[in-house]
Motif scaffolding. Structure first.
Motif, PDB file in Angstrom:
ATOM      1  N   TRP A 143       0.792  -1.226   0.000  1.00  0.00           N
ATOM      2  CA  TRP A 143       0.000   0.000   0.000  1.00  0.00           C
ATOM      3  C   TRP A 143       0.822   1.272   0.000  1.00  0.00           C
ATOM      4  O   TRP A 143       0.471   2.234  -0.682  1.00  0.00           O
ATOM      5  N   ALA A 144       1.894   1.322   0.761  1.00  0.00           N
ATOM      6  CA  ALA A 144       2.695   2.553   0.826  1.00  0.00           C
ATOM      7  C   ALA A 144       3.394   2.807  -0.507  1.00  0.00           C
ATOM      8  O   ALA A 144       3.554   3.955  -0.912  1.00  0.00           O
ATOM      9  N   ILE A 145       3.761   1.733  -1.192  1.00  0.00           N
ATOM     10  CA  ILE A 145       4.384   1.889  -2.502  1.00  0.00           C
ATOM     11  C   ILE A 145       3.308   2.246  -3.541  1.00  0.00           C
ATOM     12  O   ILE A 145       3.495   3.127  -4.371  1.00  0.00           O
ATOM     13  N   TYR A 146       2.164   1.578  -3.462  1.00  0.00           N
ATOM     14  CA  TYR A 146       1.051   1.836  -4.390  1.00  0.00           C
ATOM     15  C   TYR A 146       0.620   3.303  -4.335  1.00  0.00           C
ATOM     16  O   TYR A 146       0.396   3.937  -5.360  1.00  0.00           O
ATOM     17  N   THR A 147       0.521   3.847  -3.129  1.00  0.00           N
ATOM     18  CA  THR A 147       0.069   5.232  -2.977  1.00  0.00           C
ATOM     19  C   THR A 147       1.222   6.240  -2.999  1.00  0.00           C
ATOM     20  O   THR A 147       0.993   7.440  -2.918  1.00  0.00           O
ATOM     21  N   LYS A 148       2.437   5.734  -3.050  1.00  0.00           N
ATOM     22  CA  LYS A 148       3.646   6.565  -3.111  1.00  0.00           C
ATOM     23  C   LYS A 148       3.858   7.415  -1.860  1.00  0.00           C
ATOM     24  O   LYS A 148       4.377   8.524  -1.931  1.00  0.00           O
ATOM     25  N   VAL A 149       3.467   6.888  -0.692  1.00  0.00           N
ATOM     26  CA  VAL A 149       3.781   7.609   0.541  1.00  0.00           C
ATOM     27  C   VAL A 149       5.168   7.227   1.036  1.00  0.00           C
ATOM     28  O   VAL A 149       5.776   7.964   1.798  1.00  0.00           O
ATOM     29  N   LEU A 150       5.675   6.067   0.585  1.00  0.00           N
ATOM     30  CA  LEU A 150       7.020   5.623   0.926  1.00  0.00           C
ATOM     31  C   LEU A 150       7.676   4.994  -0.293  1.00  0.00           C
ATOM     32  O   LEU A 150       6.993   4.523  -1.196  1.00  0.00           O
ATOM     33  N   LYS A 151       8.989   4.977  -0.292  1.00  0.00           N
ATOM     34  CA  LYS A 151       9.767   4.227  -1.280  1.00  0.00           C
ATOM     35  C   LYS A 151      10.293   2.987  -0.578  1.00  0.00           C
ATOM     36  O   LYS A 151      10.502   2.998   0.645  1.00  0.00           O
ATOM     37  N   HIS A 152      10.554   1.937  -1.341  1.00  0.00           N
ATOM     38  CA  HIS A 152      11.089   0.704  -0.766  1.00  0.00           C
ATOM     39  C   HIS A 152      12.243   0.208  -1.621  1.00  0.00           C
ATOM     40  O   HIS A 152      12.147   0.152  -2.842  1.00  0.00           O
ATOM     41  N   ASN A 153      13.348  -0.132  -0.956  1.00  0.00           N
ATOM     42  CA  ASN A 153      14.487  -0.732  -1.634  1.00  0.00           C
ATOM     43  C   ASN A 153      14.419  -2.233  -1.388  1.00  0.00           C
ATOM     44  O   ASN A 153      14.626  -2.696  -0.267  1.00  0.00           O
ATOM     45  N   GLY A 154      14.089  -2.981  -2.421  1.00  0.00           N
ATOM     46  CA  GLY A 154      13.931  -4.430  -2.286  1.00  0.00           C
ATOM     47  C   GLY A 154      15.210  -5.146  -1.891  1.00  0.00           C
ATOM     48  O   GLY A 154      15.163  -6.193  -1.249  1.00  0.00           O
ATOM     49  N   LYS A 155      16.375  -4.608  -2.259  1.00  0.00           N
ATOM     50  CA  LYS A 155      17.652  -5.262  -1.929  1.00  0.00           C
ATOM     51  C   LYS A 155      17.999  -5.109  -0.454  1.00  0.00           C
ATOM     52  O   LYS A 155      18.508  -6.024   0.171  1.00  0.00           O
ATOM     53  N   THR A 156      17.729  -3.924   0.095  1.00  0.00           N
ATOM     54  CA  THR A 156      18.093  -3.664   1.492  1.00  0.00           C
ATOM     55  C   THR A 156      16.916  -3.811   2.457  1.00  0.00           C
ATOM     56  O   THR A 156      17.113  -3.814   3.668  1.00  0.00           O
ATOM     57  N   ALA A 157      15.711  -3.920   1.898  1.00  0.00           N
ATOM     58  CA  ALA A 157      14.465  -4.003   2.701  1.00  0.00           C
ATOM     59  C   ALA A 157      14.236  -2.741   3.546  1.00  0.00           C
ATOM     60  O   ALA A 157      13.631  -2.795   4.592  1.00  0.00           O
ATOM     61  N   LEU A 158      14.741  -1.625   3.058  1.00  0.00           N
ATOM     62  CA  LEU A 158      14.586  -0.356   3.759  1.00  0.00           C
ATOM     63  C   LEU A 158      13.506   0.509   3.095  1.00  0.00           C
ATOM     64  O   LEU A 158      13.387   0.516   1.866  1.00  0.00           O
ATOM     65  N   PHE A 159      12.763   1.220   3.924  1.00  0.00           N
ATOM     66  CA  PHE A 159      11.765   2.169   3.454  1.00  0.00           C
ATOM     67  C   PHE A 159      12.327   3.576   3.639  1.00  0.00           C
ATOM     68  O   PHE A 159      13.084   3.830   4.575  1.00  0.00           O
TER      69      PHE A 159
END
Length: 162
Positions: A143-159
């Motif tokens: 949801w946070a990625i879908y709505t663009k309230v947060l970014k997510h780095n899939g390699k580091t698992a960091l928001f």
């Protein structure tokens, strides 16, 4: 004391959008039992989807019917405008509210950071800490990625803040 709105686990944006589209197909107002039957669900299994859609102010539930809100129509008809408005609503709901607050204070956050901050507020999705972090991670990624309230780095698992 105000009630804390907590997003239900295991609800995807595609489920919520499908619900709204089905209600729009019925003229913007639909019978819950009929919708559940059309989706092959019983009403009980649709409750988390309904709860998510209502928390996001995409539908209103009135007895056995749902009606699509202006935001619900916008999300389906004008996705860009709808997502911009949805971003405001989602930022008031946990775990998004806490994740956004933490991401503003720190460059990067993890699901564990959010889980610990929510636990301090008395909010948990599971008794098991690892399971709780996994649920929060799934909700935030979806949801946070879908709505663009947060970014997510899939390699580091960091928001991070968007």
């Amino acid at each position: 004391m105000s009630q804390t709105n907590v997003f239900p686990a295991n609800v995807s944006s595609s489920q919520v959008i499908a619900l709204i589209e089905a209600a729009i197909g019925e003229g913007g107002r639909a019978d819950l039992a009929k919708l559940a039957n059309n989706f092959g669900f019983d009403i009980k299994s649709m409750l988390p989807i309904l709860s998510a859609a209502e928390l996001l102010d995409l539908i209103k539930i009135d007895g056995g019917d749902i009606s699509v809100t202006d935001l619900g129509f916008k999300l389906v008809k004008n996705k860009t405008d709808g997502l911009r408005l949805l971003k405001v609503n989602i930022s008031k709901i946990e775990p998004f509210k806490t994740a956004i607050e933490l991401s503003k204070d720190s460059n990067f956050i993890t699901s564990k950071d959010v889980s610990e901050a929510l636990a301090n507020k008395g909010i948990s999705f599971s008794e098991d800490q690892m399971e709780n972090e996994k649920i929060i991670d799934e909700i935030l990624i979806h949801w946070a990625i879908y709505t663009k309230v947060l970014k997510h780095n899939g390699k580091t698992a960091l928001f991070s803040h968007h």
